[in-house]
Every structure is written in C-alpha cells, then in structure tokens.
Design a protein around this motif. Structure first.
Motif, short mmCIF file in Angstrom:
data_model
loop_
_atom_site.label_atom_id
_atom_site.label_comp_id
_atom_site.label_asym_id
_atom_site.label_seq_id
_atom_site.Cartn_x
_atom_site.Cartn_y
_atom_site.Cartn_z
N LYS A 86 0.84 -1.18 0.00
CA LYS A 86 0.00 0.00 0.00
C LYS A 86 0.89 1.24 0.00
CE LYS A 86 -4.02 -2.14 0.48
NZ LYS A 86 -5.13 -2.03 -0.50
N GLN A 87 0.49 2.26 -0.76
CA GLN A 87 1.26 3.50 -0.75
C GLN A 87 1.12 4.20 0.60
OE1 GLN A 87 -0.24 6.91 -2.89
NE2 GLN A 87 1.83 7.60 -3.45
N CYS A 88 -0.10 4.23 1.12
CA CYS A 88 -0.37 4.96 2.37
C CYS A 88 -1.40 4.20 3.20
CB CYS A 88 -0.87 6.37 2.06
SG CYS A 88 -1.15 7.40 3.52
N VAL A 89 -1.12 4.05 4.48
CA VAL A 89 -2.03 3.43 5.44
C VAL A 89 -2.45 4.50 6.44
CG1 VAL A 89 -2.13 1.82 7.39
CG2 VAL A 89 -1.14 1.09 5.22
N ALA A 90 -3.74 4.54 6.79
CA ALA A 90 -4.24 5.50 7.78
C ALA A 90 -4.39 4.83 9.14
CB ALA A 90 -5.57 6.08 7.33
N MET A 91 -4.00 5.56 10.18
CA MET A 91 -4.20 5.13 11.56
C MET A 91 -5.08 6.17 12.24
SD MET A 91 -2.43 2.32 11.61
CE MET A 91 -1.95 1.86 13.28
N LEU A 92 -6.27 5.74 12.65
CA LEU A 92 -7.28 6.66 13.16
C LEU A 92 -7.41 6.48 14.67
CD1 LEU A 92 -10.70 7.20 11.35
CD2 LEU A 92 -10.32 7.70 13.75
N ASN B 14 1.00 -0.66 17.48
CA ASN B 14 0.44 -1.23 16.25
C ASN B 14 1.40 -1.12 15.07
OD1 ASN B 14 -2.53 -2.06 16.83
ND2 ASN B 14 -2.26 -0.09 17.88
N ILE B 15 2.70 -1.08 15.35
CA ILE B 15 3.69 -1.03 14.28
C ILE B 15 3.60 -2.28 13.40
CG2 ILE B 15 6.18 -1.24 13.84
CD1 ILE B 15 6.66 0.84 15.98
N ARG B 16 3.29 -3.42 13.99
CA ARG B 16 3.18 -4.65 13.19
C ARG B 16 2.07 -4.54 12.16
NH1 ARG B 16 2.84 -9.86 16.82
NH2 ARG B 16 2.72 -10.78 14.72
N PHE B 17 0.98 -3.87 12.54
CA PHE B 17 -0.11 -3.66 11.58
C PHE B 17 0.39 -2.81 10.41
CE2 PHE B 17 -3.47 -0.88 9.98
CZ PHE B 17 -4.40 -1.82 9.55
N ILE B 18 1.13 -1.76 10.70
CA ILE B 18 1.67 -0.90 9.64
C ILE B 18 2.60 -1.69 8.74
CG2 ILE B 18 3.12 1.11 9.18
CD1 ILE B 18 2.04 2.32 11.81
N LYS B 19 3.50 -2.45 9.34
CA LYS B 19 4.49 -3.20 8.55
C LYS B 19 3.84 -4.27 7.68
CE LYS B 19 8.53 -2.54 11.55
NZ LYS B 19 9.54 -3.20 12.43
N ARG B 20 2.68 -4.75 8.07
CA ARG B 20 2.01 -5.77 7.28
C ARG B 20 1.78 -5.29 5.84
NH1 ARG B 20 -3.95 -7.60 9.08
NH2 ARG B 20 -2.78 -8.54 10.79
N TYR B 21 1.52 -3.99 5.69
CA TYR B 21 1.21 -3.44 4.37
C TYR B 21 2.40 -2.72 3.73
CZ TYR B 21 -3.49 -4.63 5.81
OH TYR B 21 -4.59 -5.31 6.24
N ASN B 22 3.50 -2.63 4.46
CA ASN B 22 4.74 -2.06 3.94
C ASN B 22 4.50 -0.73 3.20
OD1 ASN B 22 7.49 -1.92 3.37
ND2 ASN B 22 7.29 -3.06 1.45
N PRO B 23 3.80 0.22 3.83
CA PRO B 23 3.49 1.46 3.12
C PRO B 23 4.69 2.41 3.07
CG PRO B 23 2.70 1.62 5.35
CD PRO B 23 3.26 0.23 5.21
N ASP B 24 4.70 3.26 2.09
CA ASP B 24 5.72 4.32 2.05
C ASP B 24 5.38 5.43 3.04
OD1 ASP B 24 7.24 3.17 -0.09
OD2 ASP B 24 5.67 3.84 -1.48
#
Length: 402
Positions: free
Chosen positions: A5-11, A111-121
């Motif tokens: 994913k290019q960008c992941v949102a964390m709300l 929740n860094i693992r959640f972010i890394k799952r999608y390897n976003p820029d």
C-alpha cells in the motif's frame, strides 16, 4: 506477490471525551451521533475513502462496544476488503506484557506490526473526533513533493484561539521552523489539526526511540514532533482552508451541528462530490402532521412530528407532540417531547422523555447551553434551567423544592 500500500491510515479513536460528558458516559467520543444521521467518526473515515486510502486501522480503547458494533466490517464505507480495508485495533496483551495506550504515540507504537504488514511508504495519522471534509491525497502529494519526513496539516486560527493548539512557525517554503504546544504567547496562528503524514521509516524510528525513553509522555505533540524538529528532520505544514472543528466540548459540538444546518458548502452533508458515508438503520421515512411546522432544520428518519421545530438537528425515532416547541437544539434518537413542552438551546441525549408543559433551557448564550443526559424522564411541568446539565429524572415537585 501481494502489492504494498502506498499509504495506510491510523485513526485514533480511543479518547474518553470527558469534556463531552454526559454524551460520552457510555460511548467513545467518535461514536457520538452528529448531524441527524451520522457519527463523528464518519467524517474521518469518509475522508479516507474519498481520498483513495483504503487501509484504515481504528485504534479503540474507552467504551468501545458501540463504536465497534457501528464500524462492523467497514462495509458502509466500502472498507470491507480482502486486503486492506478497516481494522479495529484495541490495546492487547503481548508476550512481553501489555498496557492501555499511554498516549497518541504509544498507541501507534503498539500497532507497528499492523503498519508493517502493508509495507506502506507513508502513514497518515488522524483523530476520530473532528468534523471536516478534507482530501488527504492533496496533502500526501505535497509531502512527496517536499521529500518530507513529516507533514502536519494546519488551519489558520485567531490570535485569541491560538493558545489552545499546537502552533507552527514556518519559513516562506512552508517548512516548519518552530513548534509550540499550546503556547501562552503564540508566535503564529497556524494551528495543528492533529492530521499527520509521516514517511514510514522516519515514523517507526522515532516511535521506537520515544518508547525507549522512560521520561516521555508518548505523545506526538509533546514528544515526537519536537524531537524530530530538534533533529533537523524535513517537516512541512500543509495549510487547509476548509471547514474544520474539534468537537471536544459540548459548546463546540452544539456549534458544529448548528453549522451543519447552515449554508456552508464546506459542511454540506449531502454533497454528491464528497459523500459522507454512514451505517444506515433502514428506518421508514418521517411523518409530519397537519399542524407541524419544521423550518431551517435537519431531521433523521421515522420521526412523528406534530409540533414546531426551528433551527434544530433531529435524529431518528423521535416523537414531538402537537403544541411542543423545539428551537436551536439537538434532539438525539428515541426522544419523546410531549404536548406543550418547550426545548431551547439544548442538547437532549438519547431516549429522553420530556413531559407535557416542561421547560428545558432557554438562554441564547452558548455558555448557558442546557444538556439532558440519556434515558432521563422529565415529569409534567418540570424545569431544567439554562446552563444546567441533568443526568437524573426530575418532576415538577422536585424543581419546586429546590
């Protein structure tokens, strides 16, 4: 191979919202109803979808049950995807221990693992308690063009308001030169909106350093942003010129709902070009009786209105009997307002019954806003004075004994 994913949102949606009590006594602030059909969180979620961001982690904590039920699989926002979509991320117990989110930065760190799952820029960080319509893709493009480590969305506020916010000073190119968290004597009027875009590597590095610091408050405004600025990171302000309001107080919540009634194109709830998605309840349409008078108001579904409603926001499943008057008020779902009752400049929470000839509120001053908590029953002729916050049942005799 699954594409990144290019960008992941964390709300961030776990705040208690104590200044919105009693509306937040049993639900998280992002789940508080808004504008006759919506919840506060619908705006940030819809912004993501309309901006082309289809992977959103919603970080919950305080009173999450109703919020979790409302979000479900993310289908109302087109976020029920097999790869990406909407994910609810509560605090959890890991092998090395666990804890509640200690601050905004710690919530993302957990929740860094959640972010890394999608390897976003890039990672977009949002709050779930703001009312606004914003195209995050424009902010992201500026972040990319500036080769920034962090971009912070700002809105120009008055000098008088500036001390309530994190304030940015920038050079002519928009690069942030100074940041002050709620300064007594602000040097600028560019206020942080709590909307950040980070390049992922920089975000993770600073989150890990912050977590290792025992003296940190684990907060973006207090710790992460100042540290990155002190280290000379490339940090830019993105100036947003549309409507934005932090609905963290009863006054600001009432004002934002009243703004939704007005003719503000930035807050037009039925804008076909920027849809605000929400979970439909599939209620039947409302009924207006022969003696009903509804003007300058927005209403939900399945209401039975036979009285007078002026400049108000009505949700669904509400009964307003003949001879009752509602003015400049917010009436939540399931309320009954009996004949002859008058409600003015008030917020009436869910499932309240207001007896015949009762009086609620009346002052036009927003500091005298009247609030009646959920499930309260007011007897015939009972009075709730302007500026009062009532969370218990009341009848006329109780008022007279005061």
């Amino acid at each position: 191979m699954i594409s990144k994913k290019q960008c992941v949102a964390m709300l961030l949606a776990g705040g208690q919202g104590s200044r919105l009590a009693p509306l937040t006594s049993n639900i998280a602030k992002p789940a508080v109803p808004f504008g006759s059909r919506y919840r506060i969180i619908d705006f940030s979620l819809s912004n993501c979808v309309n901006s082309g961001i289809d992977t959103v982690g919603v970080l919950t904590q305080y009173q999450p049950l109703e919020l979790n039920d409302y979000l479900g699989t993310g289908a109302p926002w087109d976020l029920d995807l097999s790869y990406g979509g909407l994910h609810i991320l509560p605090p959890y117990q890991a092998a090395k221990g666990g804890d509640w989110f200690k601050g905004t930065a710690n919530a993302i760190y957990q929740n860094i693992r959640f972010i890394k799952r999608y390897n976003p820029d890039y990672v977009l960080i949002l709050s779930g308690d703001h009312i606004y319509k914003m195209d995050y893709s424009l902010m992201l493009q500026e972040h990319i063009d500036n080769n920034a480590d962090c971009t912070i969305s700002v809105i120009d506020v008055s000098k008088e308001e500036a001390s309530r916010f994190g304030i940015m000073s920038t050079d002519p190119e928009g690069r942030i030169t100074e940041f002050e968290e709620k300064p007594a004597n602000p040097k600028s009027t560019q206020a942080s909106m709590g909307v950040y875009i980070f390049s992922t590597d920089a975000l993770i590095r600073y989150l890990e350093e912050d977590e290792a610091d025992p003296d940190s408050s684990n907060d973006f405004g207090k710790n992460i942003i100042p540290k990155m600025l002190a280290d000379g990171c490339r940090m830019y302000a993105y100036l947003y010129k549309g409507y934005w309001r932090d609905v963290g107080t009863l006054k600001s919540f009432w004002e934002a709902n009243m703004d939704a009634i007005g003719d503000l194109p930035e807050l037009w709830l039925n804008d076909p070009g920027w849809k605000i998605y929400y979970r439909h309840a599939n209620n039947p349409p409302q009924y207006l009786g022969a003696d009903a008078h509804v003007t300058n108001s927005i209403c939900g579904d399945n209401n039975d209105i036979n009285g007078t409603v002026k400049r108000s926001v009505l949700f669904s499943n509400i009964v307003i009997e003949e001879g009752a008057e509602v003015k400049d008020s917010i009436i939540m779902e399931g309320c009954v307002i009996h004949s002859g009752a008058k409600v003015k400049y008030s917020i009436i929470d869910r499932n309240v019954e207001i007896g015949a000839d009762a009086r609620v509120g009346g002052s036009k001053k927003t500091e005298d806003l009247t609030v009646v908590g959920s499930d309260v029953k007011l007897g015939e002729g009972a009075v709730v004075n302007a500026g009062e916050i009532l969370t218990e049942n009341r009848d006329k005799d109780q008022e007279e004994r005061k």
